[in-house]
Design a protein around this motif. Structure first.
Motif, PDB file in Angstrom:
ATOM      1  N   ALA A  35       0.063 -10.806   3.642  1.00  0.00           N
ATOM      2  CA  ALA A  35      -1.122 -11.144   4.439  1.00  0.00           C
ATOM      3  C   ALA A  35      -1.610  -9.939   5.237  1.00  0.00           C
ATOM      4  O   ALA A  35      -2.815  -9.692   5.320  1.00  0.00           O
ATOM      5  N   VAL A  36      -0.670  -9.173   5.808  1.00  0.00           N
ATOM      6  CA  VAL A  36      -1.043  -7.976   6.567  1.00  0.00           C
ATOM      7  C   VAL A  36      -1.727  -6.961   5.651  1.00  0.00           C
ATOM      8  O   VAL A  36      -2.724  -6.337   6.015  1.00  0.00           O
ATOM      9  N   GLY A  37      -1.193  -6.809   4.428  1.00  0.00           N
ATOM     10  CA  GLY A  37      -1.778  -5.883   3.457  1.00  0.00           C
ATOM     11  C   GLY A  37      -3.190  -6.292   3.051  1.00  0.00           C
ATOM     12  O   GLY A  37      -4.105  -5.463   3.029  1.00  0.00           O
ATOM     13  N   VAL A  38      -3.368  -7.577   2.765  1.00  0.00           N
ATOM     14  CA  VAL A  38      -4.696  -8.085   2.373  1.00  0.00           C
ATOM     15  C   VAL A  38      -5.671  -7.958   3.541  1.00  0.00           C
ATOM     16  O   VAL A  38      -6.818  -7.545   3.362  1.00  0.00           O
ATOM     17  N   SER A  59      -1.099   2.406   1.630  1.00  0.00           N
ATOM     18  CA  SER A  59      -0.105   1.649   2.400  1.00  0.00           C
ATOM     19  C   SER A  59      -0.390   0.151   2.335  1.00  0.00           C
ATOM     20  O   SER A  59       0.525  -0.671   2.307  1.00  0.00           O
ATOM     21  N   ALA A  60      -1.685  -0.210   2.293  1.00  0.00           N
ATOM     22  CA  ALA A  60      -2.053  -1.626   2.200  1.00  0.00           C
ATOM     23  C   ALA A  60      -1.623  -2.203   0.848  1.00  0.00           C
ATOM     24  O   ALA A  60      -1.069  -3.317   0.783  1.00  0.00           O
ATOM     25  N   TYR A  61      -1.852  -1.448  -0.229  1.00  0.00           N
ATOM     26  CA  TYR A  61      -1.428  -1.912  -1.558  1.00  0.00           C
ATOM     27  C   TYR A  61       0.099  -1.982  -1.656  1.00  0.00           C
ATOM     28  O   TYR A  61       0.644  -2.889  -2.303  1.00  0.00           O
ATOM     29  N   ILE A  62       0.778  -1.035  -1.018  1.00  0.00           N
ATOM     30  CA  ILE A  62       2.248  -1.040  -1.005  1.00  0.00           C
ATOM     31  C   ILE A  62       2.761  -2.295  -0.293  1.00  0.00           C
ATOM     32  O   ILE A  62       3.721  -2.931  -0.726  1.00  0.00           O
ATOM     33  N   LEU A  63       2.092  -2.657   0.810  1.00  0.00           N
ATOM     34  CA  LEU A  63       2.488  -3.862   1.542  1.00  0.00           C
ATOM     35  C   LEU A  63       2.343  -5.114   0.682  1.00  0.00           C
ATOM     36  O   LEU A  63       3.219  -5.980   0.674  1.00  0.00           O
ATOM     37  N   ILE A  64       1.232  -5.200  -0.048  1.00  0.00           N
ATOM     38  CA  ILE A  64       1.002  -6.361  -0.913  1.00  0.00           C
ATOM     39  C   ILE A  64       2.072  -6.420  -2.007  1.00  0.00           C
ATOM     40  O   ILE A  64       2.642  -7.485  -2.285  1.00  0.00           O
ATOM     41  N   ALA A  65       2.360  -5.264  -2.616  1.00  0.00           N
ATOM     42  CA  ALA A  65       3.387  -5.207  -3.661  1.00  0.00           C
ATOM     43  C   ALA A  65       4.763  -5.552  -3.091  1.00  0.00           C
ATOM     44  O   ALA A  65       5.532  -6.304  -3.706  1.00  0.00           O
ATOM     45  N   ALA A  66       5.063  -5.021  -1.909  1.00  0.00           N
ATOM     46  CA  ALA A  66       6.362  -5.281  -1.277  1.00  0.00           C
ATOM     47  C   ALA A  66       6.515  -6.766  -0.965  1.00  0.00           C
ATOM     48  O   ALA A  66       7.592  -7.352  -1.176  1.00  0.00           O
ATOM     49  N   GLY A  67       5.434  -7.387  -0.472  1.00  0.00           N
ATOM     50  CA  GLY A  67       5.476  -8.819  -0.184  1.00  0.00           C
ATOM     51  C   GLY A  67       5.742  -9.634  -1.432  1.00  0.00           C
ATOM     52  O   GLY A  67       6.522 -10.599  -1.414  1.00  0.00           O
ATOM     53  N   ALA A  68       5.096  -9.238  -2.543  1.00  0.00           N
ATOM     54  CA  ALA A  68       5.304  -9.941  -3.815  1.00  0.00           C
ATOM     55  C   ALA A  68       6.751  -9.797  -4.291  1.00  0.00           C
ATOM     56  O   ALA A  68       7.360 -10.760  -4.796  1.00  0.00           O
ATOM     57  N   ILE A  69       7.319  -8.597  -4.126  1.00  0.00           N
ATOM     58  CA  ILE A  69       8.718  -8.365  -4.524  1.00  0.00           C
ATOM     59  C   ILE A  69       9.669  -9.201  -3.676  1.00  0.00           C
ATOM     60  O   ILE A  69      10.647  -9.763  -4.178  1.00  0.00           O
ATOM     61  N   VAL A  70       9.370  -9.290  -2.375  1.00  0.00           N
ATOM     62  CA  VAL A  70      10.201 -10.090  -1.473  1.00  0.00           C
ATOM     63  C   VAL A  70      10.190 -11.564  -1.899  1.00  0.00           C
ATOM     64  O   VAL A  70      11.240 -12.220  -1.935  1.00  0.00           O
ATOM     65  N   THR A 208     -10.107   9.163  19.471  1.00  0.00           N
ATOM     66  CA  THR A 208      -9.052   8.570  20.291  1.00  0.00           C
ATOM     67  C   THR A 208      -8.896   7.083  19.991  1.00  0.00           C
ATOM     68  O   THR A 208      -7.776   6.577  19.865  1.00  0.00           O
ATOM     69  N   LYS A 209     -10.022   6.388  19.862  1.00  0.00           N
ATOM     70  CA  LYS A 209      -9.995   4.952  19.580  1.00  0.00           C
ATOM     71  C   LYS A 209      -9.391   4.665  18.208  1.00  0.00           C
ATOM     72  O   LYS A 209      -8.584   3.745  18.056  1.00  0.00           O
ATOM     73  N   LEU A 210      -9.793   5.465  17.196  1.00  0.00           N
ATOM     74  CA  LEU A 210      -9.297   5.253  15.837  1.00  0.00           C
ATOM     75  C   LEU A 210      -7.813   5.602  15.743  1.00  0.00           C
ATOM     76  O   LEU A 210      -7.048   4.928  15.058  1.00  0.00           O
ATOM     77  N   GLU A 211      -7.396   6.646  16.437  1.00  0.00           N
ATOM     78  CA  GLU A 211      -5.977   7.016  16.465  1.00  0.00           C
ATOM     79  C   GLU A 211      -5.144   5.884  17.073  1.00  0.00           C
ATOM     80  O   GLU A 211      -4.074   5.541  16.555  1.00  0.00           O
ATOM     81  N   THR A 212      -5.639   5.318  18.162  1.00  0.00           N
ATOM     82  CA  THR A 212      -4.930   4.208  18.819  1.00  0.00           C
ATOM     83  C   THR A 212      -4.821   3.006  17.895  1.00  0.00           C
ATOM     84  O   THR A 212      -3.775   2.348  17.823  1.00  0.00           O
ATOM     85  N   PHE A 213      -5.927   2.735  17.163  1.00  0.00           N
ATOM     86  CA  PHE A 213      -5.932   1.612  16.228  1.00  0.00           C
ATOM     87  C   PHE A 213      -4.904   1.811  15.115  1.00  0.00           C
ATOM     88  O   PHE A 213      -4.115   0.905  14.804  1.00  0.00           O
ATOM     89  N   ILE A 214      -4.892   3.008  14.504  1.00  0.00           N
ATOM     90  CA  ILE A 214      -3.965   3.284  13.407  1.00  0.00           C
ATOM     91  C   ILE A 214      -2.523   3.214  13.896  1.00  0.00           C
ATOM     92  O   ILE A 214      -1.644   2.666  13.217  1.00  0.00           O
ATOM     93  N   LEU A 215      -2.281   3.742  15.098  1.00  0.00           N
ATOM     94  CA  LEU A 215      -0.930   3.697  15.660  1.00  0.00           C
ATOM     95  C   LEU A 215      -0.501   2.254  15.904  1.00  0.00           C
ATOM     96  O   LEU A 215       0.652   1.889  15.628  1.00  0.00           O
ATOM     97  N   SER A 216      -1.412   1.422  16.393  1.00  0.00           N
ATOM     98  CA  SER A 216      -1.072   0.017  16.631  1.00  0.00           C
ATOM     99  C   SER A 216      -0.765  -0.698  15.318  1.00  0.00           C
ATOM    100  O   SER A 216       0.126  -1.551  15.258  1.00  0.00           O
ATOM    101  N   GLN A 217      -1.501  -0.330  14.243  1.00  0.00           N
ATOM    102  CA  GLN A 217      -1.230  -0.900  12.930  1.00  0.00           C
ATOM    103  C   GLN A 217       0.173  -0.532  12.468  1.00  0.00           C
ATOM    104  O   GLN A 217       0.915  -1.371  11.950  1.00  0.00           O
ATOM    105  N   LEU A 218       0.535   0.735  12.652  1.00  0.00           N
ATOM    106  CA  LEU A 218       1.863   1.180  12.254  1.00  0.00           C
ATOM    107  C   LEU A 218       2.948   0.483  13.074  1.00  0.00           C
ATOM    108  O   LEU A 218       4.027   0.181  12.554  1.00  0.00           O
ATOM    109  N   GLN A 219       2.668   0.216  14.336  1.00  0.00           N
ATOM    110  CA  GLN A 219       3.646  -0.481  15.171  1.00  0.00           C
ATOM    111  C   GLN A 219       3.851  -1.915  14.703  1.00  0.00           C
ATOM    112  O   GLN A 219       4.975  -2.426  14.700  1.00  0.00           O
TER     113      GLN A 219
END
Length: 251
Positions: A35-38, A59-70, A208-219
């Motif tokens: 769901a996070v990947g989609v 990274s989004a496609y990897i998340l979707i693939a990883a979820g399917a494998i899980v 600065t805003k986009l960096e904060t957003f990407i960092l929050s996604q990674l967190q």
């Protein structure tokens, strides 16, 4: 008084139920990862066009693939548990171990790639904005910049003054000093005034805003990965216990 066999049977039943509960949680975790990947692809795909790197979309496609494998691994786990097949339990254990190791590697790579992504934003976001905004064939860039400025309430890469170098702004027929998406209340030609009362003047700009957003996604991804990793460790312990119990029953 319970015999040893009765206690052993009771223990095996409890182990099976625990492992089945684990698989249910594992399935849910896989669904969350997918769901996070989609969501990343569907809701935040506009920002991908602002990055030269393919890491964010990959990274989004990897998340979707990883979820399917899980989810697939969880199905194997259920079959192995219900049918009490030791060979399938071994396959299940090694699948859990492989996913666990891949998560560690992915976490390290994500941290390294974030550092590269941060450098890329610093060097390329301004150039992308001033060179491609409102240019023919760059509609996705234009849409992404407008969405970025409105959603994060910012104007320009580092500051609103960045737009003074814009190819579009410098066009003789253009009456604006900044795009209309910089305005606090967007309307046609509202970008003719770049006073702080009219446009967003955020220190650090959109970078600065986009960096904060990407960092929050990674967190968020990191928190999900840690949760799944913990579940996997519990699962591997349960698999080992069930395998050992089945092995003793076979003697």
């Amino acid at each position: 008084m319970e015999t040893y066999d009765e206690k052993n049977t009771c223990g095996m039943i409890c182990l099976k139920y625990l492992l089945l509960t684990f698989n249910l949680l594992f399935w849910l975790a896989g669904g969350v990862v997918m769901a996070v990947g989609v969501w990343t692809l569907v809701e935040k795909s506009d920002y991908i066009s602002l990055l030269n790197s393919t890491f964010y979309s990959a990274s989004a496609y990897i998340l979707i693939a990883a979820g399917a494998i899980v989810v697939f691994t969880g199905i194997i786990g259920c079959c192995a548990t219900l049918k009490e097949m030791r060979s399938l339990l071994i396959v299940y254990f090694f699948l859990l171990l492989c996913i666990f190791l891949l998560e560690i590697v992915a976490g390290v790579l994500a941290y390294i790639q974030y550092q590269e992504l941060d450098k890329e934003l610093q060097h390329n976001l301004k150039e992308t904005m001033v060179q491609k905004y409102q240019q023919s064939g760059e509609e996705s860039i234009t849409s992404a910049v407008d969405k970025l400025q409105q959603e994060f309430k910012c104007c320009g890469s580092n500051s609103s003054s960045d737009w003074s170098d814009s190819v579009w702004i410098l066009t003789p027929s253009n009456e604006r000093l900044v795009p209309d998406s910089c305005c606090k209340t967007p309307s046609n030609l509202c970008g003719r005034r770049d006073h702080p009362s009219n446009i967003y003047k955020v220190e650090g700009g959109c970078i600065t805003k986009l960096e904060t957003f990407i960092l929050s996604q990674l967190q968020i991804l990191g928190a999900v990965a840690i949760g799944i990793a913990f579940l996997q460790l519990v699962g591997m312990i349960l698999v080992c216990c069930l395998y050992r119990g089945l092995k003793e029953e076979s003697y």
